[in-house]
Design a protein around this motif. Structure first.
Motif, PDB file in Angstrom:
ATOM      1  N   TYR A 142     -15.191  33.559  15.782  1.00 18.39           N
ATOM      2  CA  TYR A 142     -16.174  32.674  15.184  1.00 18.39           C
ATOM      3  C   TYR A 142     -17.393  33.478  14.763  1.00 18.39           C
ATOM      4  O   TYR A 142     -17.689  34.535  15.307  1.00 18.39           O
ATOM      5  CB  TYR A 142     -16.632  31.604  16.195  1.00 18.39           C
ATOM      6  CG  TYR A 142     -15.550  30.661  16.653  1.00 18.39           C
ATOM      7  CD1 TYR A 142     -14.720  30.996  17.721  1.00 18.39           C
ATOM      8  CD2 TYR A 142     -15.363  29.430  16.040  1.00 18.39           C
ATOM      9  CE1 TYR A 142     -13.732  30.130  18.158  1.00 18.39           C
ATOM     10  CE2 TYR A 142     -14.371  28.551  16.479  1.00 18.39           C
ATOM     11  CZ  TYR A 142     -13.565  28.918  17.534  1.00 18.39           C
ATOM     12  OH  TYR A 142     -12.584  28.061  17.962  1.00 18.39           O
ATOM     13  N   GLN A 170     -21.623  32.843  13.866  1.00 18.51           N
ATOM     14  CA  GLN A 170     -22.713  31.889  14.005  1.00 18.51           C
ATOM     15  C   GLN A 170     -24.009  32.486  13.490  1.00 18.51           C
ATOM     16  O   GLN A 170     -24.477  33.508  14.013  1.00 18.51           O
ATOM     17  CB  GLN A 170     -22.880  31.475  15.469  1.00 18.51           C
ATOM     18  CG  GLN A 170     -23.909  30.383  15.688  1.00 18.51           C
ATOM     19  CD  GLN A 170     -24.079  30.010  17.150  1.00 18.51           C
ATOM     20  OE1 GLN A 170     -23.874  30.823  18.045  1.00 18.51           O
ATOM     21  NE2 GLN A 170     -24.433  28.756  17.412  1.00 18.51           N
ATOM     22  N   LYS A 223     -29.523  29.212  14.436  1.00 24.35           N
ATOM     23  CA  LYS A 223     -29.774  27.772  14.371  1.00 24.35           C
ATOM     24  C   LYS A 223     -28.639  27.008  13.673  1.00 24.35           C
ATOM     25  O   LYS A 223     -28.847  25.886  13.216  1.00 24.35           O
ATOM     26  CB  LYS A 223     -31.098  27.495  13.653  1.00 24.35           C
ATOM     27  CG  LYS A 223     -32.304  28.094  14.345  1.00 24.35           C
ATOM     28  CD  LYS A 223     -32.577  27.406  15.653  1.00 24.35           C
ATOM     29  CE  LYS A 223     -33.869  27.925  16.283  1.00 24.35           C
ATOM     30  NZ  LYS A 223     -34.123  27.299  17.591  1.00 24.35           N
ATOM     31  N   GLN A 224     -27.470  27.626  13.580  1.00 29.72           N
ATOM     32  CA  GLN A 224     -26.349  26.948  12.945  1.00 29.72           C
ATOM     33  C   GLN A 224     -25.178  26.852  13.911  1.00 29.72           C
ATOM     34  O   GLN A 224     -25.224  27.374  15.027  1.00 29.72           O
ATOM     35  CB  GLN A 224     -25.939  27.677  11.660  1.00 29.72           C
ATOM     36  CG  GLN A 224     -26.988  27.623  10.562  1.00 29.72           C
ATOM     37  CD  GLN A 224     -26.471  28.159   9.242  1.00 29.72           C
ATOM     38  OE1 GLN A 224     -25.277  28.183   8.980  1.00 29.72           O
ATOM     39  NE2 GLN A 224     -27.390  28.571   8.388  1.00 29.72           N
ATOM     40  N   SER A 225     -24.152  26.180  13.442  1.00 30.14           N
ATOM     41  CA  SER A 225     -22.977  25.967  14.279  1.00 30.14           C
ATOM     42  C   SER A 225     -22.042  27.162  14.228  1.00 30.14           C
ATOM     43  O   SER A 225     -22.243  28.100  13.455  1.00 30.14           O
ATOM     44  CB  SER A 225     -22.252  24.713  13.808  1.00 30.14           C
ATOM     45  OG  SER A 225     -21.183  24.420  14.662  1.00 30.14           O
ATOM     46  N   LEU A 226     -21.026  27.132  15.060  1.00 29.28           N
ATOM     47  CA  LEU A 226     -19.991  28.158  15.031  1.00 29.28           C
ATOM     48  C   LEU A 226     -19.008  27.826  13.918  1.00 29.28           C
ATOM     49  O   LEU A 226     -18.545  26.688  13.804  1.00 29.28           O
ATOM     50  CB  LEU A 226     -19.231  28.210  16.356  1.00 29.28           C
ATOM     51  CG  LEU A 226     -19.877  28.948  17.516  1.00 29.28           C
ATOM     52  CD1 LEU A 226     -21.033  28.167  18.099  1.00 29.28           C
ATOM     53  CD2 LEU A 226     -18.853  29.260  18.588  1.00 29.28           C
ATOM     54  N   LEU A 273     -15.329  28.927  12.428  1.00 29.38           N
ATOM     55  CA  LEU A 273     -14.121  29.676  12.688  1.00 29.38           C
ATOM     56  C   LEU A 273     -13.826  30.603  11.525  1.00 29.38           C
ATOM     57  O   LEU A 273     -13.815  30.177  10.371  1.00 29.38           O
ATOM     58  CB  LEU A 273     -12.951  28.717  12.915  1.00 29.38           C
ATOM     59  CG  LEU A 273     -11.592  29.364  13.195  1.00 29.38           C
ATOM     60  CD1 LEU A 273     -11.615  30.094  14.533  1.00 29.38           C
ATOM     61  CD2 LEU A 273     -10.492  28.301  13.187  1.00 29.38           C
ATOM     62  N   PHE A 278     -24.025  36.483  14.650  1.00 27.46           N
ATOM     63  CA  PHE A 278     -23.539  36.469  16.019  1.00 27.46           C
ATOM     64  C   PHE A 278     -22.048  36.185  15.951  1.00 27.46           C
ATOM     65  O   PHE A 278     -21.628  35.162  15.397  1.00 27.46           O
ATOM     66  CB  PHE A 278     -24.284  35.374  16.798  1.00 27.46           C
ATOM     67  CG  PHE A 278     -24.100  35.410  18.282  1.00 27.46           C
ATOM     68  CD1 PHE A 278     -23.656  34.284  18.973  1.00 27.46           C
ATOM     69  CD2 PHE A 278     -24.389  36.554  19.013  1.00 27.46           C
ATOM     70  CE1 PHE A 278     -23.512  34.305  20.355  1.00 27.46           C
ATOM     71  CE2 PHE A 278     -24.243  36.584  20.386  1.00 27.46           C
ATOM     72  CZ  PHE A 278     -23.802  35.457  21.052  1.00 27.46           C
TER      73      PHE A 278
END
Lengths: 114, 114
Positions: free
Chosen positions: B36, B38, B41-44, B46, B91
């Protein structure tokens, strides 16, 4: 296609009070799993709770409970007796039963006030 | 519980160089690993699903020639970011799957490309 929606970018709660984090989902698969993860500022993903689509009862894990309303396609997380250490990002996620890959919602940043 | 490690935990590299990130399941055999990405401040999101001994399956929009994934054994998967550029700074989190719906996350790797 599967989709997860978290409509609360940020939430505040007073210490020791309960808080509900919303999550709605969309899928055409009859079999799926719903997850909640906590991500503190360190970045690690901490598994909180799981609900299977065929589970009859709502999942509970300590202070965490999942309010699963299948007809409404919602899977809200309830945290009881909030603690300062609960301040973090919370992600709702869904997995199918084939590949197991997770689709995440946008996340909710929870801040617990003393 | 099951433990997944990532190495390095953070890395800074110069634009144009390649970076390899390792994901290891320490106490179980992971037939499937997920990568994943990231942004702050955002989502993971895929990136790809990696099965031991076979080619990775990439999500739509992820360049397979830029993000090389190898799953050489049941305990190790690697992600190589080739010819990294500043926009690849992110990340990167891996997860490993042991049984039906159990998926364990690594602590993440923070990549900064200068």
């Amino acid at each position: 296609a599967q989709k997860i929606t978290q409509t609360q970018p940020g939430m505040f709660v007073q210490e020791k009070e309960a808080v509900t984090l919303d999550c709605t989902y969309d899928t055409s698969d009859p079999s799926y799993g719903l997850f909640w993860y906590k991500q503190p500022s360190s970045g690690e993903m901490i598994f909180l709770i799981y609900q299977g689509s065929y589970d009859q009862q709502n999942a509970t894990e300590g202070r965490y409970s999942l309010n699963f309303q299948k007809a409404r396609k919602s899977a809200n997380l309830v945290i009881s007796a909030s603690q300062l250490g609960d301040s973090a990002m919370y992600f709702c996620a869904m997995a199918d039963n084939q590949g197991g890959k997770l689709i995440f919602g946008q996340g909710t940043e929870l801040s617990v006030k003393p | 519980g099951a433990v997944v490690s990532q190495h390095p935990s953070w890395v800074i590299c110069k634009s144009g160089t390649s970076v390899k990130i390792e994901c290891r399941s320490l106490d179980f055999q992971a037939t499937t690993m997920f990568w994943y990405r990231q942004f702050p401040k955002q989502s993971l999101m895929l990136m790809a699903t990696s099965n031991e001994g076979s080619k990775a399956t990439y999500e739509q929009g992820v360049e397979k020639d830029k993000f090389l994934i190898n799953h050489a054994s049941l305990t190790l998967s690697t992600l190589t970011v080739t010819s990294a550029h500043p926009e690849d700074s992110s990340f990167y989190i891996c997860s490993a799957r042991e049984v039906a719906h159990e998926q364990y996350f690594g602590p993440g790797t923070r990549l900064t490309v200068t």
